[in-house]
Design a protein around this motif. Structure first.
Motif, PDB file in Angstrom:
ATOM      1  N   VAL A 228      91.221  27.476  45.650  1.00  0.00           N
ATOM      2  CA  VAL A 228      91.178  26.672  44.439  1.00  0.00           C
ATOM      3  C   VAL A 228      92.594  26.349  43.949  1.00  0.00           C
ATOM      4  N   GLY A 229      93.514  27.299  44.105  1.00  0.00           N
ATOM      5  CA  GLY A 229      94.872  27.082  43.627  1.00  0.00           C
ATOM      6  C   GLY A 229      95.550  25.908  44.312  1.00  0.00           C
ATOM      7  N   ARG A 231      94.036  23.388  45.707  1.00  0.00           N
ATOM      8  CA  ARG A 231      93.372  22.149  45.284  1.00  0.00           C
ATOM      9  C   ARG A 231      93.878  21.712  43.912  1.00  0.00           C
ATOM     10  N   LEU A 232      94.169  22.668  43.039  1.00  0.00           N
ATOM     11  CA  LEU A 232      94.716  22.337  41.723  1.00  0.00           C
ATOM     12  C   LEU A 232      96.110  21.729  41.863  1.00  0.00           C
ATOM     13  N   ILE A 233      96.919  22.290  42.744  1.00  0.00           N
ATOM     14  CA  ILE A 233      98.254  21.738  42.974  1.00  0.00           C
ATOM     15  C   ILE A 233      98.152  20.311  43.475  1.00  0.00           C
ATOM     16  N   GLU A 234      97.214  20.047  44.368  1.00  0.00           N
ATOM     17  CA  GLU A 234      97.028  18.685  44.875  1.00  0.00           C
ATOM     18  C   GLU A 234      96.696  17.719  43.750  1.00  0.00           C
ATOM     19  N   ARG A 235      95.859  18.150  42.819  1.00  0.00           N
ATOM     20  CA  ARG A 235      95.495  17.282  41.693  1.00  0.00           C
ATOM     21  C   ARG A 235      96.688  17.036  40.767  1.00  0.00           C
ATOM     22  N   LEU A 236      97.484  18.059  40.544  1.00  0.00           N
ATOM     23  CA  LEU A 236      98.677  17.879  39.719  1.00  0.00           C
ATOM     24  C   LEU A 236      99.664  16.929  40.384  1.00  0.00           C
ATOM     25  N   THR A 310     105.167  26.914  41.835  1.00  0.00           N
ATOM     26  CA  THR A 310     104.942  25.774  40.952  1.00  0.00           C
ATOM     27  C   THR A 310     105.895  25.801  39.764  1.00  0.00           C
TER      28      THR A 310
END
Length: 336
Positions: A228-229, A231-236, A310
């Motif tokens: 999940v982490g 995937r969150l970075i990809e969205r950011l 990050t």
């Protein structure tokens, strides 16, 4: 950026002091006299200077709506055009796209990167090695790439590749990333040489299938690991690249060759060279994001941890924007 959070935190007071000093110093618009950076470790100004857009221009509307920054996701690019109109003018034999890959001990990744480049036609591949001690150079040559050697330094290596490029378009690919299928079609469509359309002027609007005023682009980013982490970075990253129009180098920036040279190429900085180049490009036209991603290694996040990697990357950007010199930032970072 690559520096460790623990290395940066003790310097936050210095960052604040430099921010005030930078705010009081005069700034200049792109193309005017050099902006001088203040070195946090010295009492005098650093001798190194470089062109930079003024905050009033480069950072105006830093995050506008994404409607002008991203192509419609369901728009299919046309098939590749192999007519002579898409080639350089030296007899119609030079490739339209030159892919430039800077390397330093990337033997475990370079083969996959080169395989992804080879899936397209009419593409020149240049690997610029900074002194690898492993099999990087041999692997690149076995894949048919032109190999150049320079002193290490990503900006220096990429500029050297651009100086030897025959393509009308330049695509800068990190050695640990893989291009998507059909990447060449997206590059040609976005940069407006599709169906024989003329290449636009730097400040003009192209005709044909191109996007008005576009001078550069990048791909989305997908990291090669589960969780999940990530995937969150990809969205950011997607938000920053589209809403803020600030794609970074790990998204495989592609640029019209004439524009790249007109803005001076990558600034010869030890860090933040991709950030500064995109700021310059935004002064002369649009920078857009293709609706497909490159697949990049998640090694820096695995090695340093998602949160630490990050935060340190964002603090590096913040410190640079506040006026901390790239020389000082490079001194803080841990060489990888």
């Amino acid at each position: 950026c690559g520096m460790e959070l623990s290395e940066l935190v003790p310097h936050l007071g210095t960052i604040a002091a430099e921010a005030l000093q930078s705010a009081l110093a005069p700034s200049h618009a792109f193309g005017s006299p050099h902006r001088r950076m203040i070195d946090a470790g010295d009492s005098s100004e650093v001798g190194q200077t470089f062109l930079s857009a003024s905050p009033g221009q480069a950072d105006r509307n830093v995050c506008p709506t994404a409607s002008n920054a991203e192509l419609p996701p369901n728009t299919e690019p046309p098939p590749p055009d192999t007519s002579t109109a898409t080639r350089q003018s030296d007899g119609g034999h030079s490739p339209t796209i030159t892919v430039i890959i800077p390397t330093l001990n990337e033997s475990s990744h370079i083969a996959a990167a080169l395989d992804s480049v080879a899936q397209a036609d009419n593409v020149q591949t240049i690997v610029v090695d900074g002194g690898s001690s492993d099999d990087t150079v041999a692997i690149a040559r076995n894949h048919g790439a032109t190999v150049l050697s320079t002193a290490p330094g990503r900006a220096r290596q990429m500029n050297a590749g651009a100086d030897h490029a025959d393509g009308r378009f330049l695509l800068f690919l990190h050695a640990d990333a893989r291009l998507p299928a059909g990447y060449d079609r997206h590059v040609r469509r976005i940069l407006a040489v599709s169906g024989g359309a003329a290449v636009p002027q730097v400040t003009g609007a192209p005709g044909g299938a191109g996007v008005p005023g576009v001078v550069a682009g990048a791909f989305g980013l997908r990291l090669d690991g589960p969780g999940v982490g990530l995937r969150l970075i990809e969205r950011l990253v997607a938000w920053r690249a589209t809403a803020c129009r600030l794609p970074f180098g790990d998204q495989a920036l592609f640029i019209r060759s004439d524009v790249f040279h007109a803005v001076g190429g990558y600034p010869d900085l030890p860090v933040m060279e991709d950030y500064e180049l995109v700021r310059r490009l935004r002064q002369v036209g649009q920078v857009v994001v293709a609706p497909v991603p490159v697949v990049a290694s998640a090694r820096q996040w695995r090695r340093r941890g998602l949160l630490r990697a990050t935060l340190t990357n964002q603090l590096c950007v913040a410190a640079y924007r506040l006026g901390v010199s790239p020389k000082r930032l490079a001194g803080w970072r841990r060489y990888r």
